[in-house]
Design a protein around this motif. Sequence first.
Motif, mmCIF file in Angstrom:
data_model
loop_
_atom_site.group_PDB
_atom_site.id
_atom_site.type_symbol
_atom_site.label_atom_id
_atom_site.label_comp_id
_atom_site.label_asym_id
_atom_site.label_seq_id
_atom_site.Cartn_x
_atom_site.Cartn_y
_atom_site.Cartn_z
ATOM 1 N N SER A 162 0.738 -1.197 -0.001
ATOM 2 C CA SER A 162 0.138 -0.019 -0.099
ATOM 3 C C SER A 162 0.802 1.334 -0.093
ATOM 4 O O SER A 162 1.985 1.278 0.672
ATOM 5 C CB SER A 162 -0.838 -0.017 1.127
ATOM 6 N N SER A 163 0.504 2.190 -0.532
ATOM 7 C CA SER A 163 1.063 3.454 -0.727
ATOM 8 C C SER A 163 1.350 4.148 0.607
ATOM 9 O O SER A 163 2.421 4.879 0.746
ATOM 10 C CB SER A 163 0.361 4.573 -1.940
ATOM 11 N N SER A 164 0.396 3.909 1.550
ATOM 12 C CA SER A 164 0.419 4.466 2.806
ATOM 13 C C SER A 164 1.572 3.958 3.852
ATOM 14 O O SER A 164 2.264 4.666 4.619
ATOM 15 C CB SER A 164 -0.858 4.218 3.639
ATOM 16 N N MET A 165 2.226 2.930 3.162
ATOM 17 C CA MET A 165 3.255 2.177 4.001
ATOM 18 C C MET A 165 4.665 2.528 3.139
ATOM 19 O O MET A 165 5.718 2.030 3.837
ATOM 20 C CB MET A 165 3.070 0.401 3.715
ATOM 21 N N LEU A 166 4.678 3.288 2.218
ATOM 22 C CA LEU A 166 5.877 3.723 1.642
ATOM 23 C C LEU A 166 7.143 4.282 2.189
ATOM 24 O O LEU A 166 8.203 3.969 2.539
ATOM 25 C CB LEU A 166 5.697 4.510 0.065
ATOM 26 N N PRO A 167 6.661 5.275 3.008
ATOM 27 C CA PRO A 167 7.747 5.884 3.887
ATOM 28 C C PRO A 167 8.235 5.003 5.148
ATOM 29 O O PRO A 167 9.544 5.130 5.040
ATOM 30 C CB PRO A 167 6.909 7.165 4.561
ATOM 31 N N LEU A 168 7.513 4.355 5.533
ATOM 32 C CA LEU A 168 8.002 3.438 6.630
ATOM 33 C C LEU A 168 9.176 2.334 5.964
ATOM 34 O O LEU A 168 10.183 2.043 6.530
ATOM 35 C CB LEU A 168 6.850 2.627 7.378
ATOM 36 N N LEU A 169 8.473 1.729 4.791
ATOM 37 C CA LEU A 169 9.114 0.686 3.981
ATOM 38 C C LEU A 169 10.504 1.337 3.731
ATOM 39 O O LEU A 169 11.662 0.573 3.963
ATOM 40 C CB LEU A 169 8.411 0.169 2.882
ATOM 41 N N PHE A 170 10.515 2.261 3.115
ATOM 42 C CA PHE A 170 11.798 3.035 2.625
ATOM 43 C C PHE A 170 12.904 3.458 3.899
ATOM 44 O O PHE A 170 13.919 3.305 3.673
ATOM 45 C CB PHE A 170 11.413 4.283 1.753
ATOM 46 N N PHE A 171 12.175 4.089 4.945
ATOM 47 C CA PHE A 171 13.030 4.017 6.177
ATOM 48 C C PHE A 171 13.581 2.773 6.429
ATOM 49 O O PHE A 171 15.067 2.868 6.574
ATOM 50 C CB PHE A 171 11.905 4.523 7.080
ATOM 51 N N LEU A 172 13.117 1.788 6.554
ATOM 52 C CA LEU A 172 13.504 0.506 7.066
ATOM 53 C C LEU A 172 14.425 -0.152 6.090
ATOM 54 O O LEU A 172 15.807 -0.409 6.577
ATOM 55 C CB LEU A 172 12.626 -0.522 7.386
ATOM 56 N N ILE A 184 7.283 4.746 13.920
ATOM 57 C CA ILE A 184 5.854 5.148 14.265
ATOM 58 C C ILE A 184 5.344 6.505 13.650
ATOM 59 O O ILE A 184 4.424 6.528 12.945
ATOM 60 C CB ILE A 184 5.623 5.437 15.708
ATOM 61 N N GLY A 185 6.289 7.354 13.443
ATOM 62 C CA GLY A 185 6.205 8.814 12.812
ATOM 63 C C GLY A 185 5.783 8.394 11.169
ATOM 64 O O GLY A 185 4.934 9.115 10.590
ATOM 65 N N TYR A 186 6.728 7.530 10.610
ATOM 66 C CA TYR A 186 6.615 7.464 9.237
ATOM 67 C C TYR A 186 5.202 6.481 9.034
ATOM 68 O O TYR A 186 4.714 7.011 7.855
ATOM 69 C CB TYR A 186 7.663 6.752 8.624
ATOM 70 N N LEU A 187 5.147 5.795 9.709
ATOM 71 C CA LEU A 187 3.683 4.974 9.439
ATOM 72 C C LEU A 187 2.482 6.020 9.661
ATOM 73 O O LEU A 187 1.586 5.765 8.934
ATOM 74 C CB LEU A 187 3.455 4.017 10.684
ATOM 75 N N LEU A 188 2.605 7.112 10.489
ATOM 76 C CA LEU A 188 1.377 8.039 10.833
ATOM 77 C C LEU A 188 1.484 9.010 9.431
ATOM 78 O O LEU A 188 0.391 9.425 9.219
ATOM 79 C CB LEU A 188 1.882 8.892 11.891
ATOM 80 N N ILE A 189 2.571 9.249 8.961
ATOM 81 C CA ILE A 189 2.725 10.076 7.806
ATOM 82 C C ILE A 189 1.866 9.625 6.703
ATOM 83 O O ILE A 189 1.125 10.051 5.979
ATOM 84 C CB ILE A 189 4.171 10.528 7.498
ATOM 85 N N GLY A 190 2.335 8.307 6.475
ATOM 86 C CA GLY A 190 1.411 7.481 5.377
ATOM 87 C C GLY A 190 0.027 7.334 5.653
ATOM 88 O O GLY A 190 -0.662 7.581 4.771
ATOM 89 N N LEU A 191 -0.516 7.040 6.735
ATOM 90 C CA LEU A 191 -1.858 7.098 7.234
ATOM 91 C C LEU A 191 -2.325 8.379 7.240
ATOM 92 O O LEU A 191 -3.708 8.561 6.724
ATOM 93 C CB LEU A 191 -2.019 6.294 8.363
ATOM 94 N N MET A 192 -1.836 9.549 7.516
ATOM 95 C CA MET A 192 -2.553 10.591 7.803
ATOM 96 C C MET A 192 -2.366 11.705 6.684
ATOM 97 O O MET A 192 -2.884 12.767 6.352
ATOM 98 C CB MET A 192 -2.294 11.223 9.337
ATOM 99 N N ASN A 193 -1.125 11.412 5.937
ATOM 100 C CA ASN A 193 -0.836 12.483 4.937
ATOM 101 C C ASN A 193 -0.698 13.689 5.392
ATOM 102 O O ASN A 193 -1.201 14.948 4.905
ATOM 103 C CB ASN A 193 -1.748 12.140 3.774
ATOM 104 N N GLN A 194 0.149 13.804 6.902
ATOM 105 C CA GLN A 194 0.346 15.242 7.432
ATOM 106 C C GLN A 194 1.867 15.224 7.769
ATOM 107 O O GLN A 194 2.782 14.150 7.267
ATOM 108 C CB GLN A 194 -0.565 15.441 8.754
ATOM 109 N N VAL A 195 2.341 16.419 7.999
ATOM 110 C CA VAL A 195 3.767 16.625 8.156
ATOM 111 C C VAL A 195 4.095 16.906 9.608
ATOM 112 O O VAL A 195 4.814 16.080 10.413
ATOM 113 C CB VAL A 195 4.321 17.789 7.248
ATOM 114 N N TRP A 196 3.568 17.943 10.347
ATOM 115 C CA TRP A 196 3.907 18.508 11.437
ATOM 116 C C TRP A 196 3.224 17.427 12.816
ATOM 117 O O TRP A 196 3.979 17.336 13.710
ATOM 118 C CB TRP A 196 3.440 19.751 11.832
#
Length: 519
Positions: free
Chosen positions: A379-389, A479-491
């Motif tokens: 899923s695209s929402s998991m991309l930030p976490l996946l690329f971090f790991l 955890i932050g990258y998982l939230l970024i993908g799910l929420m599409n927010q930054v701050w």
Amino acid sequence: MEGTIFSLIPAILMLLLVLLTRNIYVSLGVGIIVGALFIHHFSILDSLKEIGTSFSNIFFADGAPNTGNLLLLGFLLLLGIMTAFLQASGGSRAFGQWMIHRIKTRTGSQAMTGVLGLIIFIDDYFNSLAVGQIARPLTDRHKVSRAKLAYLIDSTSAPVTVISPISSWGAYIIGIIGGLLAANEITDIRPLEAFIQMIPLNLYALGAVLLVFIVAYFKLDIGPMRTHEKRAMETGELVDPEQKNVPGDLGNKISAHTNGRIYHLLVPIIVLILATVLAMIFTGAAASGSNVTILTIFSNTNVNLSLFVGGVAAVLTALLFHLQQSKPRENLVKVIVEGVKTMLPAIYILVLAWMIGSIIGTLETGQYLAQLVNDASISSSMLPLLFFLISGFMALATGTSWGTFGIMLPIAAEVAAVTDTTMLLPSLAAVLAGSVFGDHCTPISDTTILSSTGAGSNHIDHVLTQLPYAIIVAVAASIGYLLIGLMNQVWLPLLITLLIIILISIFLNFLSKTATQKE
């Protein structure tokens, strides 16, 4: 075995040996040998040739001297000589005595080291070595262990330079981003603008810097760091007495001049900083042609040549001060020889790290990990976490954050552009963050090696004591990258990440105090 799961074995074996034996030379050596055997399908003669080639290419490649590596090794020798002159002149002792009356606590000395790391953001190599030279006399006076100093330096070198657009890292990353945006036909954002927007998305870098000051303020000594700090405070031994040949540590081998002054330390270091920065600007401008801007200067600058030029200028300045001092003064030849000897352990480690980096590159370990990402259906929402790991593990295994940038940033851009363009910048930022995380955890990273060198710490002590802190930040960033993908927010994800780090730190501080009371 190239580009397969078997390409991971030499890197994993090396990391396990580091943890089990605490002997960096044996661990790297075994990794090099096993990797060479894998490349040539266990042909001993061909494997020996591969090892010989990986060694010779450090100094000579394609029929010409490898000037970048030679200049960096030369700078390390110059740094050792300069450090020896600073001690022989009495400058280090005078600076320590002066600062201890102004910064009167261990907390203050550690916080000052963190602040210096934030200020010197031009380049990670320069940061690691310059901050160590300035901070070490003060932290030594306050009995801060060299392992703690190495952690403070390392966690404010790469994390700061990776989020600074005016740095060698920033310029390199902006250059890559520009090409990626053009390749994927993304025209609504400029490379510099993209980099700036990625800063709050670089959760690991920001979290690592925050944790430095939390560690200093709360005296948060966990895992192996607790042992080093306890020994330093109780016995005054800043390094493990069982460890020999600590890089950059002169011990009592050179006698300090009784009439040392503060400027005997500060002036050579200021000369080092000014000469290096000016050389970086000059070489960058010369290589930029007619398009000379701040970004092109730092993108094209020759860092290793600039460091060497700065090192020569600093050594000549320190030598002049030494010759002007009244007799008795330390023998000139002895100062130079002892200065060179202190840097030999760092040079040995760096050469072995470069060799295993070459072996791992031939095994295509990075390409194998990158292919796993390309082949994954996620899923695209998991991309930030996946690329971090994945980037974290790639940098851990290969020992290079820049190499990880070069491999993973194009993949992250391509995957995000095809699946969900809103995940483009978070995915790119996650690659940067994961690369720095892996860089902090591996014993074969240049920056990690130079941080332990600048601090005068045993290298494996630095790696093992920094690891728990890096994991704390990585857990929060995940955890932050998982939230970024799910929420599409930054701050909000950034604030939650930093809050998690603070809460974990408070909890660990409570456990540490409880353990201390029981003791």
